[in-house]
Design an enzyme around this catalytic site. Sequence first.
Site, short mmCIF file in Angstrom:
data_model
loop_
_atom_site.label_atom_id
_atom_site.label_comp_id
_atom_site.label_asym_id
_atom_site.label_seq_id
_atom_site.Cartn_x
_atom_site.Cartn_y
_atom_site.Cartn_z
N GLU A 196 -5.49 0.27 -4.95
CA GLU A 196 -4.72 -0.36 -6.03
C GLU A 196 -5.62 -1.13 -7.00
O GLU A 196 -5.46 -1.06 -8.21
CB GLU A 196 -3.65 -1.28 -5.45
CG GLU A 196 -2.52 -0.55 -4.74
CD GLU A 196 -2.85 -0.24 -3.27
OE1 GLU A 196 -3.98 -0.53 -2.83
OE2 GLU A 196 -1.96 0.30 -2.58
N HIS A 208 6.90 -4.76 2.64
CA HIS A 208 7.35 -3.70 1.72
C HIS A 208 8.62 -4.09 0.98
O HIS A 208 9.41 -3.22 0.60
CB HIS A 208 7.59 -2.38 2.48
CG HIS A 208 6.35 -1.73 3.00
ND1 HIS A 208 5.64 -2.24 4.06
CD2 HIS A 208 5.67 -0.64 2.59
CE1 HIS A 208 4.59 -1.47 4.29
NE2 HIS A 208 4.57 -0.49 3.41
#
Lengths: 320, 344
Positions: free
Chosen positions: A56, A125
């Site tokens: 990322e 998440h």
Amino acid sequence: MTYSEALLGAIVEAMDEDERVALVWGSLGGVSGIKLDFGSLRDRHADRIVDPPISEAGIVGIATGAAMAGLRPIVPIGTGSFLFRAWDQLIHEAGGAHYMSNGRVTAPLVIHIRHGMRGGGGVQHSQSPQAMLWNAPGIEIAMPSTPADAKGLMRTAIFSDNPTVFLDHQMLLRREGPVPDGKHAVPFGKAAVARPGRDVTVVAASLQVVAALAAAATLAADGIEAEVIDLRSLVPLDQEAILNSVGRTGRLVVADECAPRCSIASEIAATVAEKGFDLLKKAPVRVNRLPSHVASSPVLEDALRPDAGRIAAAVRGLMD
Amino acid sequence: MAGAGGPARLLELFGTMLATRRFEEVVYALFAEGHFSGHYHLYIGQEATGAAVIGHLSGRDTIFSTHRNHGHLLARGGDPAAALAEILGRAGGIGGGRLGTFHLADPAIGMPHTSALVGGAVPLAAGSAFGAKLLKTGGVSVGFFGDGAFEEGVVFETLNLAQLWRIPVLFVCENNTPGALTRAEGGSNTSYLPGGRVSPVPEALGIPTHVVDGADLEAVDALAADALARVRRDGGPVFVEALTIRWPGNQSQYPTMATGETDLAMAWDAGRIGNEHRGWFAADDPVLRAARRLLELGAADAAALQAMDAQVRARMAAARETALASPLPDPATALDHVLAGAAR
């Protein structure tokens, strides 16, 4: 048309129209099981679509450098929790680029994430990073709630000269709604009145708009007319729409999936208290996710969630 | 090793190196005199690397730098007066006082953005090259960073991505000797890379990798020519590790002028070199080394080098005065340029 299809439509149109628009491949449909037809897009623009590894920070950094060079990259990070891995690149490099050049460099990238409690996402998440993002200067933040706005705001994000974080709620991806054909753009900084009402203003964004509309329907059965304001973007923020609505209703509830401290709801409540104190009949009420991590068990997750029931209860508390 | 363009080119690059050295000495003096605050970093000891690599770039190319950026800006053609004004936080600075010493950059010279976060600009350099590739501009990018960047994860991510996506970027690690601060000096071991060299990492990813004496102007010049030609030809990354000996004045925060203002005559008169920092003056200082090489090659004589130095000093003195005369920014502009487009 579903929210996901509308979002994809905006990306396809922009890529067909402008060769500066590139897509760092990701999973726009995510774990929702939604299969979007990217096939023809990849055929047409193979040179502008790349497949990312699990990196990322590197990807957001590269997209930022590419944006400085004139590209308009769209970077799907997937689950919003993962954005923290690219936080430094987003906040300091992309977010700082324009300021650090005294206005001569722009970094027009779009970072797309799916935020929020999605059922079993657990601690790592289920993040809603919008409040933390909102504290960072130099970044635009879009949070649609409808398919039409998903399309229109994505177009605005792609052609904005600023870095934009585009947040979909995982639970909105299948939401159905009418979507205008063609190049539909929704400007940032223009809230929508999702439902008009005279008694109380409920400010929300993303999935919380859906919850607020459900609450408003329940309240209407009891003769309470809630006005639901859909912010659509946090940066820029349509303060005027909020204050106008509170000016009509005199009451404010803010529904927000972030934990309460320094949240979206906190900022909206503070803004109205500062700029519209005389408009208020009662103190504003924040309806947030409870101040906890997000638990995995559905029972615990529901206990934390800011839902229609809690929004309706907050409204009733203001109507005494 | 022969230089890429012969003695005349070396003399030109030496001019850039000398300008950087004299610039940094002015920066040190300005700080010592209290004209700016906050910690800062000088490029002394690494001038050959920046000058030689950047000397091979065209206007289409971009560079990205670090907290130790002054030499990169000057080599790329940055204006010393605007750079000094920026370091002093003045309105006449490159960024109107928004950048300071940490972020010197100037998009007008192909240096869009400088990150003071260790490793922070490495993906930006790759990204700029990636953008150039997709937009078919023909440009490449150079990312400069120190050996400390290999303690940051984003650097590995970027090297891997540059290979995966075939990005035309030259990574230049200016290894100014890792772990140079002993524990007694407030430092600690920071890396287990063998021999303090970073090159095994890009090698493991299959990136063409070269190690060079970063204080050898001719060597860096020749290698940079080859490396950049390869980046342009192959359209993928190349990695250069340029080794330099750490300048004795280089501290983690505030530099000291340990070796004094550079006495260029040490290049041709070894009798001027005292015992203190003898190794630095005799063998490690890239400016003195380049001067000696120019004398050897007959590219210049001592008088010519002294004349060049006098010109450079006069230029930097004038830049200093221009910078000091620049007004402070208007506080009302502090919110300008947070976002592009209309103020929000």
